[in-house]
Design a protein around this motif. Structure first.
Motif, PDB file in Angstrom:
ATOM      1  N   GLY A  42       0.823  -1.213   0.000  1.00 17.86           N
ATOM      2  CA  GLY A  42       0.000   0.000   0.000  1.00 17.86           C
ATOM      3  C   GLY A  42       0.850   1.254   0.000  1.00 17.86           C
ATOM      4  O   GLY A  42       0.536   2.229  -0.680  1.00 17.86           O
ATOM      5  N   ASN A  43       1.962   1.226   0.754  1.00 20.10           N
ATOM      6  CA  ASN A  43       2.867   2.381   0.783  1.00 20.10           C
ATOM      7  C   ASN A  43       3.515   2.615  -0.566  1.00 20.10           C
ATOM      8  O   ASN A  43       3.689   3.742  -1.007  1.00 20.10           O
ATOM      9  N   ILE A  44       3.902   1.494  -1.232  1.00 16.48           N
ATOM     10  CA  ILE A  44       4.527   1.612  -2.554  1.00 16.48           C
ATOM     11  C   ILE A  44       3.543   2.202  -3.554  1.00 16.48           C
ATOM     12  O   ILE A  44       3.881   3.078  -4.345  1.00 16.48           O
ATOM     13  N   HIS A  45       2.297   1.713  -3.496  1.00 16.44           N
ATOM     14  CA  HIS A  45       1.269   2.230  -4.408  1.00 16.44           C
ATOM     15  C   HIS A  45       1.020   3.718  -4.151  1.00 16.44           C
ATOM     16  O   HIS A  45       0.884   4.507  -5.093  1.00 16.44           O
ATOM     17  N   SER A  46       0.993   4.103  -2.864  1.00 17.40           N
ATOM     18  CA  SER A  46       0.781   5.510  -2.523  1.00 17.40           C
ATOM     19  C   SER A  46       1.920   6.379  -3.024  1.00 17.40           C
ATOM     20  O   SER A  46       1.700   7.477  -3.537  1.00 17.40           O
ATOM     21  N   ALA A  47       3.182   5.892  -2.886  1.00 17.25           N
ATOM     22  CA  ALA A  47       4.346   6.652  -3.346  1.00 17.25           C
ATOM     23  C   ALA A  47       4.316   6.824  -4.856  1.00 17.25           C
ATOM     24  O   ALA A  47       4.607   7.910  -5.378  1.00 17.25           O
ATOM     25  N   ARG A  48       3.945   5.728  -5.567  1.00 15.97           N
ATOM     26  CA  ARG A  48       3.874   5.815  -7.027  1.00 15.97           C
ATOM     27  C   ARG A  48       2.796   6.798  -7.462  1.00 15.97           C
ATOM     28  O   ARG A  48       2.979   7.581  -8.395  1.00 15.97           O
ATOM     29  N   SER A  49       1.660   6.757  -6.760  1.00 17.70           N
ATOM     30  CA  SER A  49       0.575   7.675  -7.087  1.00 17.70           C
ATOM     31  C   SER A  49       1.002   9.113  -6.846  1.00 17.70           C
ATOM     32  O   SER A  49       0.719  10.009  -7.644  1.00 17.70           O
ATOM     33  N   PHE A  50       1.725   9.329  -5.715  1.00 15.60           N
ATOM     34  CA  PHE A  50       2.202  10.683  -5.416  1.00 15.60           C
ATOM     35  C   PHE A  50       3.184  11.159  -6.478  1.00 15.60           C
ATOM     36  O   PHE A  50       3.121  12.310  -6.923  1.00 15.60           O
ATOM     37  N   ASN A  51       4.094  10.275  -6.905  1.00 12.11           N
ATOM     38  CA  ASN A  51       5.077  10.651  -7.910  1.00 12.11           C
ATOM     39  C   ASN A  51       4.408  10.992  -9.225  1.00 12.11           C
ATOM     40  O   ASN A  51       4.800  11.946  -9.902  1.00 12.11           O
ATOM     41  N   ARG A  52       3.407  10.198  -9.617  1.00 10.43           N
ATOM     42  CA  ARG A  52       2.688  10.481 -10.866  1.00 10.43           C
ATOM     43  C   ARG A  52       1.989  11.827 -10.787  1.00 10.43           C
ATOM     44  O   ARG A  52       1.994  12.608 -11.735  1.00 10.43           O
ATOM     45  N   LYS A  53       1.383  12.110  -9.637  1.00 12.16           N
ATOM     46  CA  LYS A  53       0.697  13.385  -9.459  1.00 12.16           C
ATOM     47  C   LYS A  53       1.687  14.541  -9.499  1.00 12.16           C
ATOM     48  O   LYS A  53       1.415  15.585 -10.103  1.00 12.16           O
ATOM     49  N   THR A  54       2.841  14.360  -8.892  1.00 13.08           N
ATOM     50  CA  THR A  54       3.867  15.406  -8.892  1.00 13.08           C
ATOM     51  C   THR A  54       4.352  15.696 -10.302  1.00 13.08           C
ATOM     52  O   THR A  54       4.479  16.863 -10.705  1.00 13.08           O
ATOM     53  N   VAL A  55       4.622  14.638 -11.055  1.00 10.18           N
ATOM     54  CA  VAL A  55       5.078  14.809 -12.442  1.00 10.18           C
ATOM     55  C   VAL A  55       4.009  15.511 -13.266  1.00 10.18           C
ATOM     56  O   VAL A  55       4.305  16.409 -14.064  1.00 10.18           O
ATOM     57  N   PHE A  56       2.755  15.124 -13.063  1.00 12.00           N
ATOM     58  CA  PHE A  56       1.657  15.757 -13.792  1.00 12.00           C
ATOM     59  C   PHE A  56       1.588  17.247 -13.472  1.00 12.00           C
ATOM     60  O   PHE A  56       1.417  18.083 -14.363  1.00 12.00           O
TER      61      PHE A  56
ATOM     62  N   GLY B  13       2.201  37.014 -14.386  1.00 14.03           N
ATOM     63  CA  GLY B  13       3.079  36.934 -13.225  1.00 14.03           C
ATOM     64  C   GLY B  13       2.340  36.499 -11.974  1.00 14.03           C
ATOM     65  O   GLY B  13       2.830  35.664 -11.210  1.00 14.03           O
ATOM     66  N   ILE B  14       1.158  37.072 -11.740  1.00 11.12           N
ATOM     67  CA  ILE B  14       0.364  36.684 -10.576  1.00 11.12           C
ATOM     68  C   ILE B  14      -0.097  35.233 -10.695  1.00 11.12           C
ATOM     69  O   ILE B  14      -0.079  34.476  -9.717  1.00 11.12           O
ATOM     70  N   LEU B  15      -0.500  34.830 -11.902  1.00 10.89           N
ATOM     71  CA  LEU B  15      -0.928  33.449 -12.124  1.00 10.89           C
ATOM     72  C   LEU B  15       0.205  32.471 -11.835  1.00 10.89           C
ATOM     73  O   LEU B  15       0.026  31.495 -11.091  1.00 10.89           O
ATOM     74  N   LEU B  16       1.383  32.731 -12.402  1.00 13.21           N
ATOM     75  CA  LEU B  16       2.519  31.822 -12.186  1.00 13.21           C
ATOM     76  C   LEU B  16       2.989  31.868 -10.741  1.00 13.21           C
ATOM     77  O   LEU B  16       3.410  30.847 -10.180  1.00 13.21           O
ATOM     78  N   GLY B  17       2.920  33.050 -10.119  1.00 11.38           N
ATOM     79  CA  GLY B  17       3.312  33.159  -8.723  1.00 11.38           C
ATOM     80  C   GLY B  17       2.440  32.324  -7.810  1.00 11.38           C
ATOM     81  O   GLY B  17       2.904  31.764  -6.809  1.00 11.38           O
ATOM     82  N   SER B  18       1.158  32.224  -8.138  1.00 11.77           N
ATOM     83  CA  SER B  18       0.252  31.394  -7.337  1.00 11.77           C
ATOM     84  C   SER B  18       0.425  29.914  -7.666  1.00 11.77           C
ATOM     85  O   SER B  18       0.386  29.059  -6.773  1.00 11.77           O
ATOM     86  N   LEU B  19       0.651  29.592  -8.940  1.00 12.70           N
ATOM     87  CA  LEU B  19       0.807  28.191  -9.331  1.00 12.70           C
ATOM     88  C   LEU B  19       2.113  27.584  -8.832  1.00 12.70           C
ATOM     89  O   LEU B  19       2.182  26.379  -8.567  1.00 12.70           O
ATOM     90  N   VAL B  20       3.145  28.403  -8.704  1.00 11.82           N
ATOM     91  CA  VAL B  20       4.410  27.920  -8.148  1.00 11.82           C
ATOM     92  C   VAL B  20       4.178  27.293  -6.773  1.00 11.82           C
ATOM     93  O   VAL B  20       4.809  26.290  -6.422  1.00 11.82           O
ATOM     94  N   GLN B  21       3.248  27.864  -6.034  1.00  9.70           N
ATOM     95  CA  GLN B  21       3.016  27.430  -4.652  1.00  9.70           C
ATOM     96  C   GLN B  21       2.219  26.134  -4.550  1.00  9.70           C
ATOM     97  O   GLN B  21       2.210  25.501  -3.484  1.00  9.70           O
ATOM     98  N   VAL B  22       1.542  25.737  -5.609  1.00 12.97           N
ATOM     99  CA  VAL B  22       0.696  24.543  -5.517  1.00 12.97           C
ATOM    100  C   VAL B  22       1.076  23.453  -6.519  1.00 12.97           C
ATOM    101  O   VAL B  22       0.645  22.303  -6.370  1.00 12.97           O
ATOM    102  N   LEU B  23       1.866  23.785  -7.541  1.00 12.60           N
ATOM    103  CA  LEU B  23       2.203  22.789  -8.563  1.00 12.60           C
ATOM    104  C   LEU B  23       3.630  22.265  -8.454  1.00 12.60           C
ATOM    105  O   LEU B  23       3.882  21.107  -8.796  1.00 12.60           O
ATOM    106  N   LEU B  24       4.562  23.085  -8.019  1.00 15.63           N
ATOM    107  CA  LEU B  24       5.956  22.649  -7.964  1.00 15.63           C
ATOM    108  C   LEU B  24       6.286  22.099  -6.582  1.00 15.63           C
ATOM    109  O   LEU B  24       5.969  22.714  -5.572  1.00 15.63           O
ATOM    110  N   PRO B  25       6.933  20.929  -6.513  1.00 18.10           N
ATOM    111  CA  PRO B  25       7.230  20.292  -5.224  1.00 18.10           C
ATOM    112  C   PRO B  25       8.252  21.090  -4.417  1.00 18.10           C
ATOM    113  O   PRO B  25       9.308  21.469  -4.932  1.00 18.10           O
ATOM    114  N   ALA B  26       7.927  21.313  -3.145  1.00 21.53           N
ATOM    115  CA  ALA B  26       8.780  22.138  -2.288  1.00 21.53           C
ATOM    116  C   ALA B  26      10.156  21.518  -2.092  1.00 21.53           C
ATOM    117  O   ALA B  26      11.169  22.221  -2.088  1.00 21.53           O
TER     118      ALA B  26
END
Length: 352
Positions: free
Chosen positions: A7-21, A91-104
């Protein structure tokens, strides 16, 4: 135990796919937006500047004896925002998307260090943006919230207007290769040197560790759309009111801030370095401004000072990032830009 492990492996793979997307989605939006707002229009403007040796008239009024007025404020604000509104929205759009789309954690690994490598990469990342200081400010603020270091965020913010490849091309065709070389040399010093040194003023005031942010985000079950709307709303509230008000104030004083009658000399270089650092302009507007001022008798030294200080930062852009950087950092950046403008003016008076 086996089912828990799978289950942990499946969750990690799902998280990675979501991050890449999410990363791919951010790149698509950024590329599409920059192509429409910056890259294609600047390609056409480069052809125009090569043929006519001009990119248009100065955005500033020519009547330096006119008193500050509400009419001047409104007139300048209208002209200014007509020129930048698309880039400001992006600029405002990308500034907001940076905070939710790119992994910290990834941003922290690449751009989170106070070493020169992160500052260098932040400056290099600014080159495709080609934004003015105010349009790049929301993205720099968004990067700070995602664990990007002070140096890297500043290099991105300053590098956008100062090392803008399109502006350098326009400058070569409209002014001369000497102006371009001067801008490039001092622009590199400003983007990478000042930004790197600014890290020293931010010790103890960095954002939370990326692991803590990622852990909090993993527990946050808020839908992506709501998280983005929250980020966008806060971004607008934090940057837009100060942006609008400061542009109006500077526009009111536009006719008195640039005393062209000073001609040349150190006093003129000093005044224009300070004024250029405070004033706000659209991308590449410094080129026709310098053209018009030199035609009115402004010396090469003050013109060189404006060449570096006008695009670099401004009062509105500093207000827009004031919540993201320590005050000591912004004061250091302001003073550094003025000093570099003065040095560039002295050198310009000699070589231009």
């Amino acid at each position: 135990m086996a089912s828990s492990s799978s289950g942990n492996i499946h969750s990690a793979r799902s998280f990675n796919r979501k991050t890449v997307f999410f990363v791919i989605l951010f790149l698509i939006i950024a590329i599409a937006g920059l192509s429409y707002v910056k890259w294609w229009p600047y390609y056409e403007k480069a052809l125009k500047s090569a043929a006519s040796h001009s990119i248009g008239s100065s955005i500033l009024g020519s009547d330096t004896a006119a008193a500050p007025s509400w009419g001047a404020a409104v007139d300048y604000a209208i002209i200014y925002f007509k020129s930048v509104w698309k880039a400001a929205v992006l600029g405002i759009l990308l500034g907001s998307l940076v905070q939710v789309l790119l992994p910290a954690q990834w941003l922290y690994k690449v751009l989170g260090s106070s070493r020169f490598k992160s500052t260098f990469l932040g400056g290099v990342a600014s080159l495709p943006g080609m934004m003015c200081s105010c349009c790049a400010a929301p993205i720099a603020a968004g990067l700070r919230k995602r664990n990007v270091s002070v140096g890297a965020s500043l290099a991105f913010w300053i590098g956008n207007p100062v090392l803008n490849p399109a502006t350098l091309i326009f400058m070569t065709f409209v002014l001369s290769w000497k102006f371009t070389l001067l801008r490039l040399v001092f622009g590199v010093l400003m983007t990478f040197g000042v930004s790197y040194l600014a890290n020293k003023f931010a010790k103890g005031k960095e954002v939370p560790a990326p692991a803590a942010i990622e852990a909090a985000e993993s527990k946050d079950e808020t839908p992506f759309a709501l998280r983005w709307l929250k980020s966008l709303g806060l971004m607008i509230l934090n940057v837009v009111p100060a942006y609008l008000l400061s542009v109006l104030v500077l526009g009111a004083f536009q006719n008195t801030m640039f005393p062209v009658a000073l001609g040349g000399g150190f006093l003129a270089i000093l005044v224009f370095a300070i004024v250029g650092t405070l004033f706000v302009i659209p991308t590449a507007a410094e080129i026709p401004i310098i053209q018009s001022f030199t035609a009115l008798g402004l010396g090469a030294g003050p013109a060189a000072a404006l060449l570096l200080t006008l695009p670099a930062i401004s009062l509105p852009s500093m207000l827009m990032v004031s919540r993201s950087f320590p005050r000591k950092v912004l004061l250091f950046v302001f003073v550094s830009v003025v000093v570099i403008g003065i040095v560039a003016g002295i050198v310009g008076a000699w070589v231009l």
